[in-house]
Design an enzyme around this catalytic site. Structure first.
Site, mmCIF file in Angstrom:
data_model
loop_
_atom_site.group_PDB
_atom_site.id
_atom_site.type_symbol
_atom_site.label_atom_id
_atom_site.label_comp_id
_atom_site.label_asym_id
_atom_site.label_seq_id
_atom_site.Cartn_x
_atom_site.Cartn_y
_atom_site.Cartn_z
ATOM 1 N N SER A 112 0.748 -1.167 0.014
ATOM 2 C CA SER A 112 0.036 0.133 0.105
ATOM 3 C C SER A 112 0.952 1.256 0.071
ATOM 4 C CB SER A 112 -0.977 -0.091 1.300
ATOM 5 O OG SER A 112 -1.648 1.340 1.272
ATOM 6 N N TYR A 152 -1.753 -1.308 10.197
ATOM 7 C CA TYR A 152 -1.856 -1.299 8.851
ATOM 8 C C TYR A 152 -0.445 -0.705 8.152
ATOM 9 C CZ TYR A 152 -3.579 -1.010 3.862
ATOM 10 O OH TYR A 152 -3.775 -0.904 2.741
#
Length: 255
Positions: A147, A161
């Site tokens: 990401s 995350y």
């Protein structure tokens, strides 16, 4: 050059392939001639998605939760019962968790890090025999879906995350240096804003999100499929350990 991006005759496995970015990649691979297995934690959703994607090409449902080593090993065994080689593995299954620093729970840390960072390593390890078999003929591929939050800092408090995706980018480099010795090419993709259940803002408020993207829009299914096809095909054989950022310029705008 006509075959540079072809995936004809190749077998792929895409975790989290029933929806979102995983499905975008799976559909792209099918369109390029690959036989694609998809996994998902929810068996019904996995079966339904595979049936729908069979309209594009051969797609097989392989439901599994890969968040533990035992589950990853079991899924690899189920795959090995069907195929003796694996040309392309896409480690896409992931999770997110947001909470304020003072109340961020251990459960939110463990769930996300186990699925986003631990699972790609141990699933690749469990499927190493099938990857090495494919690599005897031509380079096998492992593509980790990271990401942009692992590249630059998102203002949201998604601690586990961000840490897991940054770790996955570095893990990609480390795995790549080892596995290239076996003719297995490891790379990663760092997506920006794509419509998915994980990124509900991009899915439900595309216009608002697009205002913060230099390209002026969120990513499309073709954008994600194109990046994955490039890395999975002959075109990406010499790209080793790199992370391809696919975000319309967001990381540059973040500074």
């Amino acid at each position: 050059m006509n075959d540079l991006f072809s995936l004809h005759g190749r077998t792929a496995l895409v975790t989290g392939g029933s929806r979102g970015i995983g499905r975008m990649i799976a559909e792209g691979f099918l369109a390029q001639g690959a036989r694609v297995y998809i996994s998902s934690r929810k068996a019904d959703a996995c079966d339904k998605a595979a049936a729908e994607m069979c309209k594009i090409g051969p797609c097989v449902s392989l439901p599994a939760d890969v968040s533990s080593v035992e589950a990853a090993t079991a899924m690899a065994a189920a795959f090995a019962e069907r195929e003796d080689r694996l040309d392309i593995l896409v480690n896409n299954a992931g999770a997110a968790w947001g909470a304020e620093f003072d109340t961020f729970p251990e459960s939110g840390w463990d769930k996300v890090v186990n699925l986003n960072l631990k699972a790609p390593f141990f699933l690749t390890q469990a499927l190493a025999t099938q990857l090495r078999t494919a690599a005897k003929v031509r380079p096998a591929k492992v593509i980790n879906i990271a990401s942009i939050d692992g590249v630059s800092v998102n203002p949201l408090e998604t601690y586990s995350y961000a840490a897991s995706k940054a770790g996955l980018i570095h893990l990609t480099r480390r795995m790549a240096l080892r596995l290239i010795q076996d003719n297995i090419v490891v790379t990663a993709i760092a997506p920006g804003a794509f419509a998915s259940d994980m990124n509900k803002d991009a899915r439900d408020h595309a216009d608002a999100v697009s205002a913060h993207v230099p390209a002026g829009r969120i990513g499309s299914a073709e954008d994600m499929a194109g990046a994955a096809i490039y890395l999975a095909s002959r075109a990406g054989d010499y790209v080793v350990g790199s992370t391809l950022v696919v975000d319309g310029g967001v990381t540059h705008a973040r500074g």
